[in-house]
Motif scaffolding. Structure first.
Motif, PDB file in Angstrom:
ATOM      1  N   TRP A 355     -63.601 -39.736 108.577  1.00  0.00           N
ATOM      2  CA  TRP A 355     -63.355 -39.285 107.206  1.00  0.00           C
ATOM      3  C   TRP A 355     -64.125 -37.995 106.931  1.00  0.00           C
ATOM      4  CZ3 TRP A 355     -60.412 -39.024 103.288  1.00  0.00           C
ATOM      5  CH2 TRP A 355     -60.865 -38.898 101.974  1.00  0.00           C
ATOM      6  N   GLU A 356     -65.399 -37.969 107.344  1.00  0.00           N
ATOM      7  CA  GLU A 356     -66.210 -36.751 107.162  1.00  0.00           C
ATOM      8  C   GLU A 356     -65.609 -35.602 107.955  1.00  0.00           C
ATOM      9  OE1 GLU A 356     -70.243 -37.443 108.268  1.00  0.00           O
ATOM     10  OE2 GLU A 356     -70.684 -38.560 106.443  1.00  0.00           O
ATOM     11  N   LYS A 359     -62.580 -34.064 106.324  1.00  0.00           N
ATOM     12  CA  LYS A 359     -62.877 -33.181 105.193  1.00  0.00           C
ATOM     13  C   LYS A 359     -63.345 -31.808 105.705  1.00  0.00           C
ATOM     14  CE  LYS A 359     -65.378 -36.369 102.907  1.00  0.00           C
ATOM     15  NZ  LYS A 359     -66.243 -36.964 101.890  1.00  0.00           N
ATOM     16  N   SER A 362     -60.400 -29.848 107.348  1.00  0.00           N
ATOM     17  CA  SER A 362     -59.393 -29.344 106.407  1.00  0.00           C
ATOM     18  C   SER A 362     -59.825 -27.997 105.813  1.00  0.00           C
ATOM     19  CB  SER A 362     -59.106 -30.372 105.311  1.00  0.00           C
ATOM     20  OG  SER A 362     -60.283 -30.644 104.601  1.00  0.00           O
ATOM     21  N   LEU A 367     -57.485 -25.769 102.788  1.00  0.00           N
ATOM     22  CA  LEU A 367     -57.491 -27.015 102.004  1.00  0.00           C
ATOM     23  C   LEU A 367     -56.135 -27.314 101.374  1.00  0.00           C
ATOM     24  CD1 LEU A 367     -60.916 -26.793 100.136  1.00  0.00           C
ATOM     25  CD2 LEU A 367     -60.262 -28.424 101.904  1.00  0.00           C
ATOM     26  N   LEU A 372     -55.486 -36.005 103.344  1.00  0.00           N
ATOM     27  CA  LEU A 372     -56.353 -36.831 104.177  1.00  0.00           C
ATOM     28  C   LEU A 372     -56.016 -38.302 103.999  1.00  0.00           C
ATOM     29  CD1 LEU A 372     -59.725 -35.166 103.055  1.00  0.00           C
ATOM     30  CD2 LEU A 372     -58.117 -34.322 104.750  1.00  0.00           C
ATOM     31  N   ARG A 374     -57.628 -41.800 103.907  1.00  0.00           N
ATOM     32  CA  ARG A 374     -58.966 -42.373 103.738  1.00  0.00           C
ATOM     33  C   ARG A 374     -59.077 -43.666 104.545  1.00  0.00           C
ATOM     34  NH1 ARG A 374     -62.027 -41.737  99.235  1.00  0.00           N
ATOM     35  NH2 ARG A 374     -60.260 -41.194  97.938  1.00  0.00           N
ATOM     36  N   ALA A 402     -56.556 -32.642 100.102  1.00  0.00           N
ATOM     37  CA  ALA A 402     -57.943 -32.306 100.474  1.00  0.00           C
ATOM     38  C   ALA A 402     -58.608 -31.428  99.422  1.00  0.00           C
ATOM     39  CB  ALA A 402     -57.955 -31.588 101.819  1.00  0.00           C
ATOM     40  N   ASP A 416     -64.003 -43.306  96.819  1.00  0.00           N
ATOM     41  CA  ASP A 416     -65.126 -42.781  97.614  1.00  0.00           C
ATOM     42  C   ASP A 416     -66.336 -43.694  97.481  1.00  0.00           C
ATOM     43  OD1 ASP A 416     -64.036 -40.518  98.755  1.00  0.00           O
ATOM     44  OD2 ASP A 416     -64.346 -39.311  96.964  1.00  0.00           O
TER      45      ASP A 416
END
Ligand SMILES: Nc1ncnc2c1ncn2[C@@H]1O[C@H](COP(=O)(O)OP(=O)(O)OP(=O)(O)O)[C@@H](O)[C@H]1O
Length: 733
Positions: A355-356, A359, A362, A367, A372, A374, A402, A416
């Motif tokens: 996930w990190e 991000k 992207s 962006l 994304l 999750r 993103a 999140d």
């Protein structure tokens, strides 16, 4: 493959040797020979205005760098040299306009007609532009001729072409000189190995049904059909019981490499999967699935593993590509191949690390076009989702954009927050394998944080942080060293000794074996030595984050940035400014920065504390973690060091544990036999720690408990006390 011979960046190999005349005699014989060959190249002869060998202020002049780096390209890989001038996309555009070169703005690259090919017939559309110029670095790549190189190289080529009134420049000119014998041999051997593995691998259609079932069970791909495996060209290599994923050139469909995924059953019945590539991973740039992409495809699902891409393709019918190194990095060299997609969905895996990474990737991809997926219980990685019978098209459709707005509501944050609560261990970060006590107190190493380490002069700060960073690097944390105090050769020697855990001077016959393994670590060094300007250092760090997805930068030490700043300004103000800049960098680049700062002068018999860090309280305020290497503190063992975690913003636990130094291996991580003395510390309102109790703990360091439950007798909660108590601390000498 065509390759520009203009690659720069290895002048730094002389880093640390002082400002010396750069004569070929510095090079071993085979390099000496190839050193002269560039002089024969007509483009270089024309484009270089000062073909002399000299260096200036420890850095090679660009003209020289052109010669030098080509021959040492291999060695230059892990050395970070920053382009002479930081480049912006505006600079690139202005230059192209000034030379009347048409271009248009892509997502990560500018697209222009290739100067390495004769122009097409009148009116050939911009969709046929095949020269891609990276907007961040200026690196270029021609997808038709496969020529690539730096922005300066491209400028040189354009100048030569225009000076000669030509409409194109032949890529042959760039290949006027051969690779070194060593490089050639290595490449030939690799290609033979690729062919050998590929030709002795068996297509799934040639395997017996029972064999196919067994293999699918072993690799957890029971739901992947034989048709999908065939479509992606996957084979099976019996000698190592591995799946073989081919790397076909997007240019001519030739076989360029292979990746082998092997499964082995361990003693406890657990299956362990390992990957190997030929050529080795640093030059393995396969976007698996690329030959299946049509010119008109405008959407793609990007995954972290080959079996995930096949699962996506089979279940959704969407084009899908797998990144060669999974979540660890997205090399910019691949970006031109992703330019055609208006929509990129990143589904890199089912854990927080993926996930990190999605991000971060992207940002490189642009962006606006990225969405994304999750990770979550109902959204595992694609192959698992397929195995569980989940609806993959629906998961892809539910991906989230993103690009997020500057102001959000809790509704947008709630997923999140849930992700963080449901994945406590992963959120805690990467665990040290050599320092279980650190896991217990700090919980792990997390992206985007700032760690400050201090300790008395000569106490072993560099040696300790070297092993601390090596441990993480060995677990795939892409690491960049800024060692201003000791040169890179000495630092690499310390790290290699710690890596091998033995005195290599006495085992030189093992040097190559260890060095080969060490070379494969995602480890890079800045070429600076001595006093440096903070802006240059930050630009280099930014550059490295983009190129190599660096997620840990070590700066040894802050004092080396101070000398370059305006001395008429208060030195504490300068230090505060520098700390602020590193803090901002860590947050904005999602990159952990570890900063070594000397302590202020204290009385010898006093323990250091957070307030002992040189300068104002800014360092401890801005830092997420404060580590103090304490010297001679345990009465029973004078001279022994201990590491104190004096601040831990993540969950507040602080504490101290002894370090056992092994002089032969230069490691602090040697396991302590028997009982250890560990101390509780309490945090008073002045943010200083005070020993309140000594407890004897049985050696527990081998099995660090799960971070969420890691409350032990040697740690105390103290974040609230620590966070703001340093405010208003005065300056000191
Ligand atoms: N715990 C230890 N016991 C004995 N010697 C050590 C220990 N740790 C490091 N050393 C040795 O001490 C020397 C100095 O270590 P190092 O350069 O890591 O210290 P430092 O704190 O970074 O120094 P400086 O204050 O100059 O930055 C090295 O030769 C190293 O091998």
């Amino acid at each position: 493959m065509w390759r520009s011979r203009f690659l720069r960046g290895a002048g730094c190999l002389l880093q640390g040797t002082g400002c010396i005349p750069c004569k070929p005699s510095h090079l071993p014989p085979w390099r000496y020979l190839s050193f002269y060959q560039p002089c024969l190249n007509p483009v270089l002869q024309r484009s270089l205005r000062a073909p002399a060998w000299y260096c200036f202020e420890n850095r090679l002049r660009p003209a020289f760098a052109l010669y030098f780096c080509r021959t040492l390209r291999k060695d230059a890989k892990s050395i970070m040299d920053f382009p002479a001038q930081p480049l912006t996309v505006t600079d690139i555009k202005q230059y192209l306009r000034s030379k009347d070169i048409p271009f248009y703005d892509g997502y990560s690259c500018l697209h222009a007609p290739s100067i390495f090919m004769e122009p097409g017939p009148e009116g050939s559309g911009k969709e046929n532009y095949s020269l891609f110029i990276d907007k961040t670095t200026g690196q270029f790549q021609c997808k038709e001729t496969l020529v690539e190189g730096s922005w300066e190289d491209l400028q040189d080529c354009i100048e030569v072409m225009l000076n000669e009134n030509q409409t194109s420049i032949s890529p042959n000119v760039l290949l006027g000189f051969p690779e070194s014998m060593e490089e050639q041999e290595e490449r030939e051997m690799e290609m033979k190995e690729v062919q050998r593995i590929w030709s002795s691998s068996v297509p799934f259609s040639d395997l017996l049904d029972e064999e196919v079932q067994l293999i699918k069970t072993m690799f957890l791909i029971g739901k992947l059909t034989n048709a999908t495996l065939k479509k992606f060209g996957v084979r099976f290599f019996k000698p190592t019981k591995s799946l073989v994923f081919p790397w076909f050139s997007a240019h001519d469909s030739g076989l360029r490499g292979v990746k082998l995924l092997s499964a082995a059953v361990k003693g406890d019945g657990q299956v362990v999967y390992t990957e190997a590539t030929v050529p080795k991973i640093s030059s393995y740039h396969n976007l698996f699935g690329l030959p299946l992409i049509g010119r008109k495809d405008g959407e793609v699902v990007l995954t972290g593993r080959e079996i995930d891409s096949m699962a996506v393709s089979q279940a959704t019918g969407l084009p899908s590509l797998a990144l060669p190194r999974g979540v660890s990095c997205l090399p910019p060299i691949l970006l031109p191949y992703l330019e055609q997609f208006k929509k990129v969905t990143l589904w890199l895996g089912g854990d927080m690390r993926s996930w990190e990474a999605s991000k971060i990737f992207s940002r490189k991809l642009g962006l606006k076009r990225c969405s994304l997926i999750r990770p979550g219980d109902f959204q595992p990685c694609p192959s698992e989702a397929l195995a569980q019978g989940r609806n993959l098209p629906r998961i892809v459709k539910a991906s989230i954009p993103a690009a997020h707005k500057s102001i959000v509501s809790f509704k947008q944050l709630r997923e999140d927050v849930y992700g963080e609560l449901a994945n406590v261990e992963q959120v805690a970060g990467i665990q040290w394998s050599r320092f279980p006590e650190l896991n217990r107190i700090l919980k792990g190493h997390r992206k985007g944080e700032l760690t400050v380490l201090t300790g008395p002069t000569g106490s072993g700060k560099t040696t300790f942080i070297s092993e601390f960073a090596l441990d993480l690097c060995m677990q795939g944390v892409n690491t960049l060293w800024g060692s201003f105090e000791i040169n890179n050769v000495r630092l690499a020697k310390i790290m290699l000794t710690q890596f091998a855990k033995q005195r290599l001077e006495e085992n030189l016959d093992q040097y190559d074996m260890w060095a080969d393994k060490f070379e494969d670590l995602p480890l890079y060094f800045m070429t600076f030595h001595g006093q440096q300007n903070i802006k240059t250092v930050l630009d280099t760090m930014q550059h490295a984050v983009y190129l190599y997805d660096i997620s840990h930068v070590i700066i040894d030490n802050l004092q080396f940035m101070m000398g370059q700043e305006n001395l008429s300004v208060d030195k504490f103000a300068v230090q505060d400014h520098i700390i602020g800049a590193f803090r901002k960098f860590a947050t904005n680049s999602c990159c952990h920065v570890t900063l070594i700062i000397h302590p202020r002068k204290e009385e010898d018999d006093k323990e250091l504390q957070t307030a002992s860090i040189f300068g104002t309280a800014k360092a401890s305020q801005e830092a997420d973690n404060v580590l103090i290497l304490q010297e001679k503190k345990l009465v029973t063992c004078p001279g022994r060091r201990s590491l104190q975690v004096a601040k831990n913003r993540f969950d507040g636990d602080v504490g101290i544990f002894p370090l056992e130094f092994n002089k032969a291996s230069l490691t602090f991580s040697a396991l302590v036999k028997g009982k250890q003395k560990l101390r509780k510390v309490k945090v008073d309102k002045n943010n200083s720690t005070e020993e309140i109790e000594e407890t004897e703990l049985k050696e527990k360091s081998e099995k660090a408990p799960k971070p969420a439950k890691a409350k032990t007798s040697k740690t105390v909660k103290g974040s609230a006390a620590l966070k703001n108590t340093t405010d208003g601390e005065g300056k000191d000498q």
